[in-house]
Design an enzyme around this catalytic site. Structure first.
Site, PDB file in Angstrom:
ATOM      1  N   GLY A 265       0.842  -1.191   0.000  1.00  0.00           N
ATOM      2  CA  GLY A 265       0.000   0.000   0.000  1.00  0.00           C
ATOM      3  C   GLY A 265       0.871   1.231   0.000  1.00  0.00           C
ATOM      4  CE  LYS A 266       5.499   4.839  -0.706  1.00  0.00           C
ATOM      5  NZ  LYS A 266       6.679   4.149  -0.169  1.00  0.00           N
ATOM      6  CB  ALA A 267      -1.003   7.315   1.616  1.00  0.00           C
TER       7      ALA A 267
END
Ligand code: NAD
Length: 422
Positions: free
Chosen positions: A94-96
């Protein structure tokens, strides 16, 4: 000065239906693609991507940059899936990203805290994403998110609010312990053990990006007799064929002007308009540890090293690496195999938060867990490189490159989520 919204809302992005395509690509469609908006103006303030949760919730950093895009976050989330899977961690990718100027935020800590607060609030509904630090965010920001979630959940024993928190609050100090550098070092040592004509003593090393990863890697390598002949940071690049003084580089790197304050002997200094020429200097090992896309088709013909160890995330790409390995005999060891130390620290911290007996086991090995961490990283990286090199040498007249073999390994492990190395 930037005006912060009162709150954010999430909007799911439509991903294209790929079923009608004629061929499959390496990249599966991510499980969740999300935009973060100011409901009052409709302005986009960020993105969250949960790429793949077959091994567990998506673990990856929050990047703060004025030009961060959904595409960049998606690409990085995919890299996290491969990284967590290849290391047999119980996490997915995941990443933001938050669209803002990190320099302005650093100048206004109160504003940054408010921004992280409203981001944490909206992120709470993305149950399959676990935040960690990335460019522009730090342990303090992750601690803030963790506290916010602890209040909402009514307990401090949870994995939702992030990893790589403040060390005095139970976090593992990833940069202070140089864990990512440790994984790069373990990779270089393993290749030395596997290849009789590749010796570290006296080898020339060039490092792009003299930050947390680059500087500690330089120290670890120079301790075993490597000569650091070139380094760069955002202010410029230095090169000296007889070696630069790592101690002095380390003492000036955080000063205003960074490594341009270096007063030792140099043969060449490159200004900002020539900074990437450093990548083309003759050397044994080249370590990109700064920005994405440092080595691409534009400079692949000019690269003159024997091996590349990818400290940065996505510093190159498959086609460039194919050309380098099969036409120039330069192997590029993939980011998601060799820069895994930081995320391994996050994974251990999360498990320590959840399991008291594991916490005791880690601490028992000494120096507050650092010894356990370094052993785990060395074993993981070394085992993966040995497996990959052996598979590559087994191919009969094939031209598969390191990255392809590494992707295959990570894919295989996605299908075996119960195999965990923590
Ligand atoms: P950092 O901010 O501490 O250091 C980055 C360094 O790169 C700085 O010295 C900066 O001046 C320099 N730099 C920036 N642009 C440059 C350019 N165009 N040319 C030369 N130098 C330039 O960051 P870091 O934590 O050392 O991370 C470096 C890279 O490694 C990033 O790509 C990051 O995503 C990746 N990475 C970091 C970790 C970690 O644990 N810190 C883990 C995995 C991957």
């Amino acid at each position: 000065m930037t005006q912060l919204p009162k709150k954010f809302v999430l909007e799911l992005c439509e991903s294209k239906d790929e079923t009608n395509r004629f061929s499959a690509s390496d990249d599966r469609t991510p499980e969740q693609l999300i935009r973060v908006l100011d409901p009052a103006t409709g302005n986009i303030w960020g993105f969250v991507v949960v790429d793949d949760t077959r091994r567990g919730p998506g673990l990856g950093g929050i990047r703060m940059a004025p030009d961060v895009t959904l595409w960049e976050v998606r690409r990085l989330a995919r890299a996290m899936t491969l990284k967590n899977s290849a290391a047999n961690l119980p996490f997915g990718g995941g990443k933001a990203g938050i669209v803002c100027d990190p320099v302005e935020m650093a100048r206004n800590p109160g504003m940054k805290r408010d921004l992280i607060g409203i981001f944490a609030e909206v992120l709470f509904s993305v149950e399959q994403y676990i935040p960690a630090p990335d460019m522009g965010t730090n342990e303090k920001d992750i601690q803030h998110i963790y506290e916010h979630y602890s209040e909402r959940l009514g307990t401090h024993q949870h994995m939702r609010g992030g990893a790589s928190r403040l060390p005095d609050k139970g976090g593992i100090p990833i940069d202070e312990w140089g864990l990512t550098a440790h994984s790069l070092f373990a990779a270089v040592r393993t290749v030395e053990e596997l290849e009789p004509d590749f010796k570290l003593k006296g080898a020339q090393v060039v490092i792009q990006g003299y930050g947390n990863v680059g500087s500690v890697t330089a120290s670890k390598l120079s301790d075993v007799g490597v000569v650091i002949t070139g380094v760069s940071d955002i202010h410029g690049a230095l090169w000296h064929p007889h070696g630069l003084n790592v101690e002095e580089l380390n003492s000036v790197r955080r000063e205003p002007g960074g490594i341009s304050n270096y007063s030792g002997q140099v043969e060449k200094r490159f200004g900002l308009d020539q900074i990437d020429w450093l990548l083309e200097t003759p050397c044994d090992i080249l370590i990109p540890a700064a920005r994405p896309d440092a080595i691409t088709a534009r400079n692949a013909d000019r690269i003159q090293c024997r091996k590349i160890f990818q400290g940065a995330n996505t510093p190159s790409n498959k086609m460039t690496e194919y050309y380098l390995q099969n036409r120039r005999n330069i192997v590029s060891y993939s980011d998601f195999i060799v820069n895994v130390g930081g995320v391994m620290g996050c994974a251990v911290e999360l498990k320590m938060t959840m399991e008291q007996s594991y916490r005791e086991q880690v601490l028992l090995q000494g120096e507050d867990g650092k010894i356990y961490m370094e052993r785990l990283i060395t074993n993981t990286v070394s085992s993966n490189i040995r497996t990959l090199m052996s598979r590559l040498s087994d191919q009969k007249d094939g031209d598969r490159i390191f990255r392809e073999e590494a992707q295959k390994l990570a894919q295989e492990r996605l299908d075996h989520p119960d195999d965990i190395w923590l």
